[in-house]
Design an enzyme around this catalytic site. Structure first.
Site, PDB file in Angstrom:
ATOM      1  N   ARG A  76    -116.261   1.074  40.136  1.00 16.87           N
ATOM      2  CA  ARG A  76    -117.277   1.113  41.200  1.00 16.87           C
ATOM      3  C   ARG A  76    -117.752  -0.312  41.481  1.00 16.87           C
ATOM      4  O   ARG A  76    -118.143  -1.019  40.552  1.00 16.87           O
ATOM      5  CB  ARG A  76    -118.446   1.983  40.752  1.00 16.87           C
ATOM      6  CG  ARG A  76    -119.393   2.354  41.855  1.00 16.87           C
ATOM      7  CD  ARG A  76    -120.513   3.234  41.329  1.00 16.87           C
ATOM      8  NE  ARG A  76    -120.116   4.609  41.081  1.00 16.87           N
ATOM      9  CZ  ARG A  76    -120.848   5.470  40.361  1.00 16.87           C
ATOM     10  NH1 ARG A  76    -121.988   5.067  39.825  1.00 16.87           N
ATOM     11  NH2 ARG A  76    -120.455   6.710  40.194  1.00 16.87           N
ATOM     12  N   ARG A 145    -128.935   0.373  39.469  1.00 18.65           N
ATOM     13  CA  ARG A 145    -127.625   0.499  40.135  1.00 18.65           C
ATOM     14  C   ARG A 145    -127.637  -0.191  41.513  1.00 18.65           C
ATOM     15  O   ARG A 145    -128.597  -0.852  41.881  1.00 18.65           O
ATOM     16  CB  ARG A 145    -127.310   1.981  40.320  1.00 18.65           C
ATOM     17  CG  ARG A 145    -127.382   2.824  39.045  1.00 18.65           C
ATOM     18  CD  ARG A 145    -126.151   2.624  38.241  1.00 18.65           C
ATOM     19  NE  ARG A 145    -126.055   3.501  37.084  1.00 18.65           N
ATOM     20  CZ  ARG A 145    -125.408   4.674  37.053  1.00 18.65           C
ATOM     21  NH1 ARG A 145    -124.847   5.171  38.140  1.00 18.65           N
ATOM     22  NH2 ARG A 145    -125.312   5.355  35.934  1.00 18.65           N
ATOM     23  N   LYS A 208    -129.934   5.693  33.805  1.00 15.80           N
ATOM     24  CA  LYS A 208    -129.687   4.999  35.068  1.00 15.80           C
ATOM     25  C   LYS A 208    -130.972   4.866  35.888  1.00 15.80           C
ATOM     26  O   LYS A 208    -131.916   5.652  35.723  1.00 15.80           O
ATOM     27  CB  LYS A 208    -128.635   5.747  35.872  1.00 15.80           C
ATOM     28  CG  LYS A 208    -129.012   7.187  36.132  1.00 15.80           C
ATOM     29  CD  LYS A 208    -128.008   7.924  37.009  1.00 15.80           C
ATOM     30  CE  LYS A 208    -126.731   8.258  36.330  1.00 15.80           C
ATOM     31  NZ  LYS A 208    -125.893   9.246  37.058  1.00 15.80           N
ATOM     32  N   LYS A 210    -132.425   3.889  40.020  1.00 17.70           N
ATOM     33  CA  LYS A 210    -131.934   3.735  41.399  1.00 17.70           C
ATOM     34  C   LYS A 210    -133.036   3.315  42.370  1.00 17.70           C
ATOM     35  O   LYS A 210    -134.094   3.939  42.415  1.00 17.70           O
ATOM     36  CB  LYS A 210    -131.309   5.050  41.849  1.00 17.70           C
ATOM     37  CG  LYS A 210    -130.127   5.430  40.973  1.00 17.70           C
ATOM     38  CD  LYS A 210    -129.473   6.702  41.416  1.00 17.70           C
ATOM     39  CE  LYS A 210    -128.194   6.928  40.618  1.00 17.70           C
ATOM     40  NZ  LYS A 210    -127.518   8.167  41.007  1.00 17.70           N
ATOM     41  N   CYS A 427    -119.723  15.437  47.179  1.00 17.40           N
ATOM     42  CA  CYS A 427    -119.418  14.478  46.116  1.00 17.40           C
ATOM     43  C   CYS A 427    -117.927  14.524  45.817  1.00 17.40           C
ATOM     44  O   CYS A 427    -117.195  15.356  46.355  1.00 17.40           O
ATOM     45  CB  CYS A 427    -120.215  14.817  44.867  1.00 17.40           C
ATOM     46  SG  CYS A 427    -119.597  16.305  44.048  1.00 17.40           S
ATOM     47  N   CYS A 433    -113.643  13.802  38.564  1.00 17.31           N
ATOM     48  CA  CYS A 433    -114.941  13.851  37.887  1.00 17.31           C
ATOM     49  C   CYS A 433    -114.899  14.802  36.687  1.00 17.31           C
ATOM     50  O   CYS A 433    -114.640  16.003  36.836  1.00 17.31           O
ATOM     51  CB  CYS A 433    -116.034  14.295  38.848  1.00 17.31           C
ATOM     52  SG  CYS A 433    -117.619  14.376  38.006  1.00 17.31           S
ATOM     53  N   CYS A 472    -121.314  20.098  40.771  1.00 21.91           N
ATOM     54  CA  CYS A 472    -122.168  20.458  39.633  1.00 21.91           C
ATOM     55  C   CYS A 472    -123.601  20.063  39.965  1.00 21.91           C
ATOM     56  O   CYS A 472    -123.838  19.395  40.968  1.00 21.91           O
ATOM     57  CB  CYS A 472    -121.664  19.777  38.353  1.00 21.91           C
ATOM     58  SG  CYS A 472    -122.233  18.075  38.164  1.00 21.91           S
ATOM     59  N   CYS A 476    -124.801  14.495  43.021  1.00 25.62           N
ATOM     60  CA  CYS A 476    -124.373  13.187  43.526  1.00 25.62           C
ATOM     61  C   CYS A 476    -124.381  13.078  45.053  1.00 25.62           C
ATOM     62  O   CYS A 476    -124.380  11.972  45.584  1.00 25.62           O
ATOM     63  CB  CYS A 476    -122.995  12.834  42.978  1.00 25.62           C
ATOM     64  SG  CYS A 476    -122.987  12.694  41.183  1.00 25.62           S
TER      65      CYS A 476
END
Ligand code: SRM
Ligand code: SF4
Length: 569
Positions: A76, A145, A208, A210, A427, A433, A472, A476
């Site tokens: 990424r 991120r 994480k 954001k 996503c 994934c 899921c 995302c």
């Protein structure tokens, strides 16, 4: 501060003994016997922007043949504000061909992803990305991120100042460790240089983090779905500052009631010169108070939710050494991208292209990847990735318009698409994934075509409805702020969530659980019929389902997963 006596999560220990994210990655890259890295190192490579994955399509067959899974890596690359140069686009295009799976994925956070990179090619690929002045450090991992920002240069003359703030925050919060440069770029560690992480500390954040900047009236970046947000307040084309939002997030786990999505809340206003300090202090509060014993509850949204917004604001003001000002008025009216041509204040042009689920690839009918490469080779303007997985060819000269159109026509890129598709996102999910329970990117386009037929049947084809699908509940594609959200439960089965608002300031909630395609279509058929007959003028679908009580409005994210009937109002 009260000492935490609960045992730490394993990842906390991996981070603490990693020597500032080095671990054993460098040696693992040299091991030719396997296509994978050591388990602990796969946690650390995330901080370097790299995820170890396996091809889930071939997993069972390979197991039967006693072969190790088909390992590869997802890389990424961070693109603050989604803005990159034609040359940087060419580098990603080239790497996708040479080392990836011939496609580029534009992500829901305005970044690039390459899939399918083999271990032996990782270093070369990362070095090329860095040579182009993009990087992958902190694209993943327990740090800040990619910083998102409304990418449309035509939104305001002050747009540049907001993008500038996004870049400053991104730079300010980039980890300090030189591990990245040593491992991937073969830079020698200077003997006298001591690693330190003045903002993050040795164990980085609990989870994480954001950050996002929005320029009203567009909420294209989904400001309320993120840990920390800055809403630009612009008056007379001058950036006055930002309303600060804290505590949003999407991720949760099916069946675990302690996890849920939350919307962020506005806590005040800060001046442009304060954004880095505000971001740093917010991050430090999360570093100091975030949960480190249970990763499922380690996101900043839970810190704010459990300690309370007043506690948080006081703590922030104390650390800033001054109080945030009162929030300023703002209004959001849209979330989607405005497709087609638009004009900037300096007379230059933008062309916003629809990219299905952000996948840049060639197929039999449309050679999107080739077309964009040819345009990048012209070296005009900028490429801007939107938070809706689309692409803006920005700041083009008026005289280039025909040439660009010629290229896009030659490769069959300019097709018609419905308003439903314009406002949809999925996503990645299968096959890469590891957390996917159901298809998303590969399936949503097919489902949308069937939903469009229902829209035609009920005369609502021209209504824009924000629809999102994820494989899921990690969320995302930010499905819990969609008007219609599909969240994967198992192969071919989804939870159906309804009632988010068109502009993204209301969570949806569970309407039907674990249903297949036919049930999805049956349910939507009934509601669309009602919507077609009884919607008020300009009433958005999300508002309609609440007015007609298909779902009731919820007061807290913890109610999102409760079926309609269980909600006590
Ligand atoms: Fe995500 C994990 C893909 C945006 C919440 N996400 C993953 C991983 C890395 C799976 C994994 O951990 O093994 C996925 C890789 C799939 C693949 O094969 O590429 C993945 N997330 C993506 C992307 C590529 C989706 C897309 O289709 O564009 C997005 C990349 C963003 C980027 O450029 O940085 C992406 N992920 C998001 C968003 C949306 C956003 O940030 O605006 C969210 C919800 C917002 C939030 O964070 O609350 C999101 N991803 C998660 C979570 C749940 C975190 C949580 O709070 O519990 C996970 C799982 C985890 O972290 O354990 C996850
Ligand atoms: Fe994977 Fe789930 Fe994220 Fe989709 S939402 S990319 S399935 S983690």
């Amino acid at each position: 501060m009260k000492k935490n006596t609960k045992p730490l999560e394993a990842v906390e220990l991996i981070k603490s003994k990693s020597n500032f994210l080095r671990g054993n990655i460098a040696n693992g890259l040299k091991k030719e016997i396997t296509g994978s890295l050591d388990e602990e190192d796969t946690q650390l490579t995330k901080f370097h922007g790299i995820y170890q994955q396996l091809d889930r399509d071939s997993q069972v067959a390979r197991r039967k043949l006693m072969l190790e899974p088909k390992y590869s890596f997802m890389i990424r690359a961070r693109v603050a504000g989604g803005i990159c140069s034609p040359n940087q686009w060419l580098v990603m295009d080239d790497l996708a061909n040479q080392y990836g799976n011939n496609s580029i994925r534009l992500t829901t956070r305005q970044a690039f992803q390459l899939h399918g990179v083999l271990k032996k090619n990782l270093k070369t690929a990362i070095a090329s990305i860095n040579q182009s002045l993009l990087d992958t450090i902190a694209a993943c991992g327990d740090v800040n991120r990619n910083v998102m920002c409304t990418p449309n240069p035509d939104t305001s003359i002050a747009h540049g100042a907001v993008v500038d703030a996004a870049h400053k925050i991104s730079q300010h919060l980039t980890p300090n460790t030189t591990a990245y440069h040593e491992i991937w770029l073969d830079k020698q560690k200077h003997l006298s240089s001591l690693d330190n992480e003045p903002i993050y500390g040795q164990t980085y954040l609990p989870r994480k983090f954001k950050i996002v900047l929005a320029i009203p009236p567009s909420n294209d970046v989904d400001i309320f779905a993120h840990d920390l947000g800055f809403i630009a307040i612009i008056e007379n084309e001058k950036l006055l500052g930002f309303n600060v939002t804290v505590g949003g997030g999407m991720g949760c786990t099916h069946g675990d009631k302690t996890t849920f999505p939350l919307l962020s809340q506005v806590i005040g206003f800060c001046y442009p010169g304060q954004v880095c300090d505000v971001a740093e202090q917010v991050v430090k509060i999360q570093r100091d108070f975030g949960e480190r014993s249970n990763r499922k509850r380690a996101r900043f949204k839970y810190t704010v939710d459990s300690k309370g917004i007043d506690w948080f604001t006081n703590e922030l003001n104390t650390r800033l050494g001054c109080e945030l000002q009162d929030e300023k008025p703002y209004i959001f009216t849209s979330r989607g991208d405005q497709f087609g041509w638009s004009k900037n204040f300096d007379g230059s042009l933008n062309l916003t292209l629809f990219i299905e689920n952000g996948r840049i690839t060639n197929n039999d009918t449309c050679q999107l990847k080739t077309a964009l490469k040819e345009i990048a080779l012209l070296n005009r303007g900028e490429f801007r990735i939107t938070a809706n997985q689309n692409l803006i060819l920005a700041k083009l000269n008026v005289e280039d318009k025909n040439l660009i159109l010629e290229i896009l026509t030659k490769y069959n890129v300019l097709g018609n698409h419905s308003k439903l598709k314009d406002n949809a996102m999925a996503c990645v999910a299968f096959p890469t994934c590891s957390l996917a329970m159901a298809e998303a990117e590969r399936y949503l386009p097919l489902l949308l075509e069937k939903i469009e037929q229902l829209q035609i049947k009920h005369n609502i084809i021209n209504r824009a409805i924000v629809t999102r699908m994820t494989g899921c509940p990690n969320g995302c594609a930010r499905p819990f702020v969609a008007e219609i959200g599909f969240v994967g439960k198992g192969p071919g089965k989804y939870n159906l969530y309804l009632g988010g608002s068109f502009i993204g300031n209301r969570l949806n909630h569970l309407y039907k659980e674990n249903i297949n395609e036919q049930s999805i279509l049956n349910e939507l058929d009934i509601i669309f019929k009602d919507y077609g007959l009884n919607a008020l003028d300009n009433e958005y679908f999300g508002d309609f389902v609440i007015r007609k009580q298909y779902v009731k409005p919820i007061t807290h994210g913890s109610q999102v997963h409760q079926l309609q009937l269980e909600i006590q109002t």
